[in-house]
Design an enzyme around this catalytic site. Structure first.
Site, PDB file in Angstrom:
ATOM      1  N   PRO A   1      15.444 -23.315 -23.921  1.00  0.00           N
ATOM      2  CA  PRO A   1      16.054 -22.306 -24.800  1.00  0.00           C
ATOM      3  C   PRO A   1      16.491 -21.472 -25.889  1.00  0.00           C
ATOM      4  CG  PRO A   1      17.585 -24.465 -24.003  1.00  0.00           C
ATOM      5  CD  PRO A   1      16.453 -24.493 -24.077  1.00  0.00           C
ATOM      6  N   GLU A   2      16.153 -20.222 -25.377  1.00  0.00           N
ATOM      7  CA  GLU A   2      15.685 -19.541 -26.341  1.00  0.00           C
ATOM      8  C   GLU A   2      17.052 -18.421 -26.597  1.00  0.00           C
ATOM      9  OE1 GLU A   2      11.834 -19.020 -27.967  1.00  0.00           O
ATOM     10  OE2 GLU A   2      11.257 -20.914 -27.257  1.00  0.00           O
TER      11      GLU A   2
ATOM     12  N   LYS B   1      21.456 -18.668 -30.351  1.00  0.00           N
ATOM     13  CA  LYS B   1      21.418 -19.454 -29.370  1.00  0.00           C
ATOM     14  C   LYS B   1      22.818 -20.094 -29.552  1.00  0.00           C
ATOM     15  CE  LYS B   1      17.096 -21.214 -31.485  1.00  0.00           C
ATOM     16  NZ  LYS B   1      15.861 -21.662 -31.413  1.00  0.00           N
TER      17      LYS B   1
ATOM     18  N   ASN C   1      10.571 -22.114 -29.852  1.00  0.00           N
ATOM     19  CA  ASN C   1       9.131 -22.595 -29.615  1.00  0.00           C
ATOM     20  C   ASN C   1       8.254 -21.698 -29.242  1.00  0.00           C
ATOM     21  OD1 ASN C   1       7.398 -24.641 -31.248  1.00  0.00           O
ATOM     22  ND2 ASN C   1       6.970 -25.288 -29.584  1.00  0.00           N
TER      23      ASN C   1
ATOM     24  N   ARG D   1       7.096 -30.629 -32.089  1.00  0.00           N
ATOM     25  CA  ARG D   1       7.495 -29.204 -30.827  1.00  0.00           C
ATOM     26  C   ARG D   1       6.167 -29.568 -30.979  1.00  0.00           C
ATOM     27  NH1 ARG D   1      11.976 -25.135 -32.565  1.00  0.00           N
ATOM     28  NH2 ARG D   1      13.938 -26.134 -33.209  1.00  0.00           N
TER      29      ARG D   1
END
Length: 268
Positions: free
Chosen positions: A2-3, A51, A165, A254
């Site tokens: 999710p971005e 977000k 990311n 990440r």
């Protein structure tokens, strides 16, 4: 993952299913709000802020949620089986006569007064997909700490809201800089271009079911048309510019992807 673009699409789906509908069921499965019951209230709408998701209800209340890495909202028709995960992962249920929105694995879930929404999202920088977008403010925010690594500066939602990311890795590749390069070492025109490219990428993907960065930029080739992303998720595969194998490093839990030939600067 999710971005900003994904969260906006989620907000649209929830809004289409819930807005102007009366709640027939309401269940928050988190201890702090487990006794809250908004059954009978009308859903006014669902909006994205960076977000974050803000679901507003009649009576001046807002449900604030954040997906982070694993969270998801799913919408089901009346009588449809819920398939977003096991029942113990359900954190929220918003039901109407025709649709039910189910929130899975939501790490952030809180009920607050609508007038207090700024307590949840007021720290955010300009939203890349929002009406408050201001590239000059975003640029100033990024340059406020010139010694900070480019990747960290892009991911900091206080600078500009919506980059995660995937976009961080892709933007650093497009800027030909590693994510570990101090942002102050980038030439000013390049940093300015980072901001405008971030806006271009999220705008290009706000309506797409499959995110792509290679099709969202001006330069194209046959290889780029076949690939959706330049570096993210492509560890060991050839760079689309130079054919050097893409590398990956674990960065604060990440994965960070980059091309050791095309991108200059410190590495992990």
């Amino acid at each position: 993952m999710p971005e900003g673009d994904t969260v906006l699409q989620t907000a649209r789906r929830l809004d289409a299913a819930l807005a102007d509908q009366v709640l027939t069921g309401f269940d928050l499965r988190v201890p702090r709000f487990a006794t809250a019951d908004l059954t009978g209230r009308t859903v006014l709408g669902v909006n994205a802020r960076g977000k974050h998701l803000l679901t507003r209800f009649q009576g001046g209340l807002t449900l604030h949620s954040h997906l982070r890495m694993e969270g998801a909202w799913r919408v089901y028709g009346h009588g449809e089986r819920w398939r977003g995960g096991p029942s113990h992962q359900i954190r929220a249920v918003l039901a109407t006569a025709e649709r039910t929105a189910v929130g899975y694995r939501l790490p952030v879930l809180e009920l607050l007064r609508t007038e207090d929404e700024e307590q949840a999202v007021g720290h955010l920088g300009p939203d890349l997909l929002g009406p408050d977008w201001d590239p000059d403010t975003a640029l100033r925010n990024l340059l406020a700490d010139p010694g900070r690594r480019v990747g960290d500066a892009l991911l900091d939602q206080r600078n500009l809201a919506g980059i995660g990311n995937v976009y961080m890795c892709e933007l650093c590749f497009m800027a030909r800089a590693t994510p570990w390069l101090p942002v102050g070492e980038l030439p000013l025109p390049l940093t300015t271009r980072l901001v405008s490219t971030a806006k271009q990428l999220l705008e290009a993907n706000r309506d797409r079911p499959m995110r792509t960065t290679t099709r969202a930029t001006a330069a194209r080739s046959r290889s780029r048309v076949r690939e959706r992303l330049f570096v993210y998720g492509r560890a060991g595969r050839p760079c689309l510019r130079c054919a050097t194998p893409i590398r990956v490093a674990d960065r604060d839990n990440r994965p960070t992807y980059w091309c050791p030939c095309c991108q200059s600067g410190p590495t992990a």
